[in-house]
Design a protein around this motif. Structure first.
Motif, mmCIF file in Angstrom:
data_model
loop_
_atom_site.group_PDB
_atom_site.id
_atom_site.type_symbol
_atom_site.label_atom_id
_atom_site.label_comp_id
_atom_site.label_asym_id
_atom_site.label_seq_id
_atom_site.Cartn_x
_atom_site.Cartn_y
_atom_site.Cartn_z
ATOM 1 N N LEU A 35 41.017 28.629 44.964
ATOM 2 C CA LEU A 35 40.762 29.400 45.968
ATOM 3 C C LEU A 35 40.534 28.564 47.310
ATOM 4 O O LEU A 35 40.868 28.859 48.335
ATOM 5 N N ASP A 77 40.701 39.461 38.859
ATOM 6 C CA ASP A 77 39.664 39.012 39.830
ATOM 7 C C ASP A 77 40.148 37.949 40.504
ATOM 8 O O ASP A 77 39.959 37.952 41.863
ATOM 9 N N ALA A 78 40.677 36.871 40.046
ATOM 10 C CA ALA A 78 40.940 35.705 40.809
ATOM 11 C C ALA A 78 42.172 35.906 41.455
ATOM 12 O O ALA A 78 42.342 35.433 42.692
ATOM 13 N N ARG A 131 43.032 38.819 43.034
ATOM 14 C CA ARG A 131 42.537 39.213 44.130
ATOM 15 C C ARG A 131 41.967 38.426 45.190
ATOM 16 O O ARG A 131 42.074 38.713 46.493
ATOM 17 N N ASP A 132 41.362 37.444 44.750
ATOM 18 C CA ASP A 132 40.780 36.624 45.656
ATOM 19 C C ASP A 132 41.875 35.708 46.453
ATOM 20 O O ASP A 132 41.640 35.672 47.678
#
Length: 346
Positions: free
Chosen positions: A156, A187-188, A190-191
């Motif tokens: 990220l 989840d990753a 979406r980040d």
């Protein structure tokens, strides 16, 4: 369809590269007396494809200071990839063992990558300004954040750094169930999604990420999911995937899809390649990476979407015909193959 891409800014791919030890010819891993060695990884394979297609491609990773690390650097350079951002150090090079399937028996992979030089990086060891200097596209996949909590944060961090510098980010969801759970992958995803320009993701990936109901495959379901994604994230300008129908381990049908949008959040359009019948398959590993490299080449070379997806699908089909992880074909060879119409499903 040949396009001059000389003089363009470089493409930087970042990820782990491993040694692959494989057996074929009907041999089981448990019975293997010898192995064929290849070097590869999803991001490195894309960099090699783009170098073969005439782009200035670089790869960033970390490998041990030993002969296996030397072999990785030679593998990259032999394939035209800039290895100046390959860090040296750490304990070991990740390895995986591959039993190549045949007939109706699928391939089996056994991973031995824990504690690798790349996976154990706890913080960014590159000078980010130097790493991203002169970069025109940054490519990474969901394998990186799957490796560790540190790499989830690092991925990220680097994606944000690229986007803040105005560098388009290419992200491939590339879920690996042996590394983490589906929920962790989403989840990753979406980040990083707010920073992504070009995205490799299936309709199911997108439905899950957006909290939409999972629906059976159809082109309509794909377009609806992609429309919803670009409405929520207008920075995404292209989404692509393949649909593979496996008749056996050595006989598949392959179709490519490329959805393009204008950056306003408005609904985009879908281009579909011809359907290729791929038989016999010499080595399926890296076929998706060859497809990704083909799509990115088409986008960087400003091909029409219909031409870009035809090129990408043909590049993937050709990869199935050679051993090892990486695409070994030039853009001219892919174009000639497309014109031949060989093994197109009628």
């Amino acid at each position: 369809m040949a396009v001059d891409v000389t003089g363009r800014e470089k493409v930087l791919a970042l990820g782990e590269i491993m040694c692959r030890l494989s057996v074929g010819g009907g041999v089981r891993l448990a019975d293997a007396a010898s192995f064929d060695a290849h070097y590869g990884g999803a991001e490195a394979n894309v960099a090699i494809s783009l170098a073969n297609f005439g782009h200035d491609a670089a790869f960033a990773t970390k490998v041990p200071e030993n002969p296996l690390g030397d072999a990785v650097v030679r593998h990259l350079r032999r394939n035209g990839v800039d290895a100046s951002q390959v860090l040296r150090g750490g304990a070991r090079l990740g390895t995986y063992y591959l039993e190549i399937g045949a007939a109706n028996r699928g391939s089996v992979a056994v991973y031995d990558r824990a504690g690798s030089s790349f996976a154990t990086m706890a913080s960014c060891e590159w000078d980010v300004d130097e790493l991203l200097s002169d970069v025109g596209l940054f490519h990474v996949t969901g394998i990186c954040p799957a490796l560790s909590a540190s790499w989830r944060a690092l991925t990220l961090e680097l994606v944000r750094a690229a986007a803040e510098r105005g560098i388009p980010v290419s992200y491939d969801v590339n879920f690996r169930g042996k590394l983490w759970t589906w929920d962790e992958c989403m989840d990753a995803f979406r980040d990083v999604l707010p920073h992504v320009t070009y995205l490799a993701a299936s309709w199911g990936d997108v439905q899950s990420a957006l909290g939409l109901a999972r629906t059976p495959w159809s082109e309509g379901a794909m377009v609806a999911a992609y429309d919803a994604l670009v409405a929520a994230h207008p920075g995404v300008r292209a989404i692509y995937c393949t649909r593979r129908v496996a008749h056996s381990s050595s006989s598949n049908d392959l179709t490519g899809y490329l959805y393009t949008a204008d950056g306003t959040g408005a609904a985009g359009s879908l281009a579909r390649s011809r359907t290729w019948h791929v038989e016999p398959i010499v080595d399926r590993v890296g076929g998706g990476d060859a497809f990704a490299g083909g799509v990115l080449h088409g986008l960087l070379a400003e091909m029409a979407p219909a031409d870009a997806i035809e090129f990408a699908a043909a590049a993937s089909v050709l990869k199935h015909s050679v051993a090892g992880d990486a695409n070994r074909f030039t853009a001219a060879e892919v174009t000639d193959f497309m014109a031949s119409g060989a093994d197109v499903k009628r």
